[in-house]
Design an enzyme around this catalytic site. Structure first.
Site, mmCIF file in Angstrom:
data_model
loop_
_atom_site.group_PDB
_atom_site.id
_atom_site.type_symbol
_atom_site.label_atom_id
_atom_site.label_comp_id
_atom_site.label_asym_id
_atom_site.label_seq_id
_atom_site.Cartn_x
_atom_site.Cartn_y
_atom_site.Cartn_z
ATOM 1 N N GLY A 13 -12.762 42.063 90.033
ATOM 2 C CA GLY A 13 -11.510 42.622 89.402
ATOM 3 C C GLY A 13 -10.251 42.455 89.592
ATOM 4 N N GLN A 14 -9.035 42.808 87.804
ATOM 5 C CA GLN A 14 -7.763 42.246 88.060
ATOM 6 C C GLN A 14 -7.456 43.649 88.789
ATOM 7 O OE1 GLN A 14 -6.341 42.022 84.759
ATOM 8 N NE2 GLN A 14 -7.699 43.111 83.953
ATOM 9 N N TYR A 63 -17.863 47.341 82.950
ATOM 10 C CA TYR A 63 -18.708 46.335 81.753
ATOM 11 C C TYR A 63 -17.336 45.880 80.762
ATOM 12 C CZ TYR A 63 -20.600 43.840 78.087
ATOM 13 O OH TYR A 63 -21.739 42.495 77.426
ATOM 14 N N TYR A 127 -17.967 49.578 74.050
ATOM 15 C CA TYR A 127 -16.890 49.518 74.795
ATOM 16 C C TYR A 127 -16.048 51.034 75.282
ATOM 17 C CZ TYR A 127 -13.223 49.177 78.619
ATOM 18 O OH TYR A 127 -12.401 49.348 79.512
ATOM 19 N N LYS A 131 -17.253 53.838 77.761
ATOM 20 C CA LYS A 131 -15.808 54.554 79.185
ATOM 21 C C LYS A 131 -15.951 56.359 78.663
ATOM 22 C CE LYS A 131 -14.121 52.256 81.353
ATOM 23 N NZ LYS A 131 -14.506 52.017 82.708
ATOM 24 N N TRP A 152 -4.794 48.029 78.337
ATOM 25 C CA TRP A 152 -4.193 46.464 78.343
ATOM 26 C C TRP A 152 -3.724 46.177 79.611
ATOM 27 C CZ3 TRP A 152 -0.045 45.770 73.846
ATOM 28 C CH2 TRP A 152 -0.611 46.071 73.069
HETATM 29 N N1 LIG Z 1 -8.828 45.067 81.344
HETATM 30 C C1 LIG Z 1 -8.200 46.089 80.569
HETATM 31 O O1 LIG Z 1 -7.633 45.860 80.048
HETATM 32 C C2 LIG Z 1 -8.535 47.336 80.886
HETATM 33 C C3 LIG Z 1 -7.982 48.386 79.733
HETATM 34 C C4 LIG Z 1 -7.551 49.754 80.143
HETATM 35 C C5 LIG Z 1 -8.851 50.486 81.378
HETATM 36 N N2 LIG Z 1 -9.578 49.795 81.843
HETATM 37 C C6 LIG Z 1 -10.154 50.089 82.966
HETATM 38 O O2 LIG Z 1 -9.659 49.976 84.108
HETATM 39 C C7 LIG Z 1 -10.168 49.313 84.843
HETATM 40 C C8 LIG Z 1 -10.300 48.142 85.767
HETATM 41 O O3 LIG Z 1 -10.741 47.192 84.988
HETATM 42 P P1 LIG Z 1 -10.493 45.521 84.948
HETATM 43 O O4 LIG Z 1 -9.027 45.546 83.934
HETATM 44 O O5 LIG Z 1 -9.994 45.702 86.984
HETATM 45 O O6 LIG Z 1 -11.473 44.803 84.035
HETATM 46 P P2 LIG Z 1 -11.957 43.710 85.453
HETATM 47 O O7 LIG Z 1 -10.542 42.761 85.479
HETATM 48 O O8 LIG Z 1 -13.153 43.162 83.822
HETATM 49 O O9 LIG Z 1 -12.917 43.735 86.034
HETATM 50 C C9 LIG Z 1 -14.121 45.155 86.480
HETATM 51 C C10 LIG Z 1 -14.765 44.062 87.944
HETATM 52 O O10 LIG Z 1 -16.151 44.556 87.389
HETATM 53 C C11 LIG Z 1 -17.454 43.858 87.748
HETATM 54 N N3 LIG Z 1 -17.957 43.974 87.097
HETATM 55 C C12 LIG Z 1 -19.079 43.788 85.989
HETATM 56 N N4 LIG Z 1 -20.543 44.841 85.595
HETATM 57 C C13 LIG Z 1 -20.628 44.583 86.898
HETATM 58 C C14 LIG Z 1 -22.115 45.116 87.468
HETATM 59 N N5 LIG Z 1 -22.521 44.823 87.114
HETATM 60 N N6 LIG Z 1 -22.107 45.387 88.056
HETATM 61 C C15 LIG Z 1 -20.639 45.093 89.945
HETATM 62 N N7 LIG Z 1 -19.019 44.905 89.160
HETATM 63 C C16 LIG Z 1 -19.485 43.932 87.949
HETATM 64 C C17 LIG Z 1 -16.437 42.921 86.887
HETATM 65 O O11 LIG Z 1 -17.492 41.526 87.534
HETATM 66 P P3 LIG Z 1 -17.779 39.957 86.651
HETATM 67 O O12 LIG Z 1 -15.905 39.255 86.586
HETATM 68 O O13 LIG Z 1 -18.774 38.990 86.866
HETATM 69 O O14 LIG Z 1 -18.272 40.668 85.453
HETATM 70 C C18 LIG Z 1 -15.359 42.276 87.275
HETATM 71 O O15 LIG Z 1 -15.276 42.007 88.587
HETATM 72 C C19 LIG Z 1 -12.512 49.562 84.267
HETATM 73 O O16 LIG Z 1 -12.908 50.430 84.821
HETATM 74 C C20 LIG Z 1 -11.883 49.041 82.934
HETATM 75 O O17 LIG Z 1 -12.430 49.816 82.027
HETATM 76 C C21 LIG Z 1 -9.124 48.109 81.267
#
Ligand SMILES: NC(=O)c1ccc[n+]([C@@H]2O[C@H](COP(=O)([O-])OP(=O)(O)OC[C@H]3O[C@@H](n4cnc5c(N)ncnc54)[C@H](OP(=O)(O)O)[C@@H]3O)[C@@H](O)[C@H]2O)c1
Length: 287
Positions: A13-14, A63, A127, A131, A152
């Protein structure tokens, strides 16, 4: 002192990708992704943690498909609510520190000034609820855990707001972007960098500071401001401000999600840059 082994989930993930990359030169890192550690499978989580015996677990997996979660409630719950509790249990068993990320979507967005950690939560969508339940599951275990709410998140890999706007900018003369939701864009590398810096401070220092923190760049923006900053000052594409009502989506979003970061700054002694500076750094980075 022996350096701790660090187990990273969601390393494709990111945030997880950047974390694995930043941590690897300094620590023994076991980077897992969905294919190697499925967070929807509690037995797999227990087996992985007991096999690796990490000093630090960073749960970057989540997720994050906000709209799809409205229809995949059970999966969102398993990954975002249940898995963090299992990780916390295993961290407590080992005396390890758990680092976990949460979101501004735990709030309903009715405020007009930044949310601090004690502000009442009231998620508007599945979602956000999942969380919040993850935060609560970690708190209930009482492990040494650092929970960082952020907002974001973007980066140059995969599908996110930055890469979508860059693609649309190349294809269209005009893009229409919501201007009545305000928050703070966060470059995933800044979040991973802050996490790495905290891990480098050592396990005891992290354990002493266990708790919930808002970790975010400073400043604030609407999605439209963010899009305009991404496309820069050129004549094309034209970025037109629209309302949320003009761009309906399955999941309701908070209208305001700016997080107050003073607790983080006072505790850890540093702040993330203003979001515009972080975006400039991300653009300069190229890749
Ligand atoms: N993205 C945002 O805007 C945002 C905002 C606020 C907070 N956050 C939080 O920040 C954290 C990092 O987010 P991010 O932006 O890096 O998210 P991301 O890019 O969506 O990465 C999350 C990773 O988790 C993986 N994942 C999903 N389901 C899974 C499972 N069952 N088992 C193992 N891995 C799984 C995803 O794989 P797949 O790609 O295969 O699904 C993805 O690689 C998270 O806790 C998120 O809730 C994110």
């Amino acid at each position: 002192m022996q350096r701790p082994t660090i187990l990273v989930t969601g390393a494709a993930g990111q945030v997880g990708f950047e974390l694995a990359r930043l941590l690897a030169p300094h620590f023994d890192v076991v980077a897992t992704e969905r294919a190697t550690l499925d967070l929807a499978n509690p037995d797999a989580i227990v087996a992985a943690v007991r096999g690796v015996r990490p000093g630090v677990i960073v749960n970057a997996g989540a997720y994050t498909a906000v709209d799809r979660a409205e229809d995949e409630r059970a999966l969102a719950h398993a990954v975002n609510a249940k898995a963090p509790g299992v990780l916390a249990e295993e961290a407590r068993r080992l005396g390890a520190v758990l680092i976990h990320y949460s979101t501004d979507y735990v709030f309903d967005g009715t405020r007009t000034s930044p949310y601090d950690e004690d502000a009442p939560t009231a998620p508007l969508n599945v979602y956000g609820m999942s969380k919040l339940e993850g935060e609560r599951a970690i708190a209930a275990v009482g492990a040494n855990a650092l929970v960082f709410r952020t907002s974001w998140v973007y980066g140059t890999r995969g599908r996110n707001f930055l890469t979508t706007i860059r693609r649309l900018a190349a294809e269209r003369d005009e893009i229409r972007i919501v201007a009545d939701q305000r928050g703070v864009p966060n470059w995933c590398r800044e979040l991973a960098g802050a996490t790495t810096r905290i891990i480098a401070g050592g396990v005891p220092a992290m354990a002493e500071r266990a708790g919930l923190y808002h970790l975010s760049s400073t400043g604030d923006a609407s999605w439209c401001d963010f899009a305009r900053a991404i496309v820069g000052g050129g004549a094309k594409p034209r970025v037109v401000a629209i309302t949320t009502a003009e761009y309906p989506l399955p999941a309701k979003r908070p209208a305001y999600g700016v997080l107050a970061t003073s607790k983080f700054e006072a505790t850890f002694g540093f702040a993330l840059p203003d979001w515009r500076d972080a975006l400039a750094r991300c653009n300069a980075d190229g890749e």
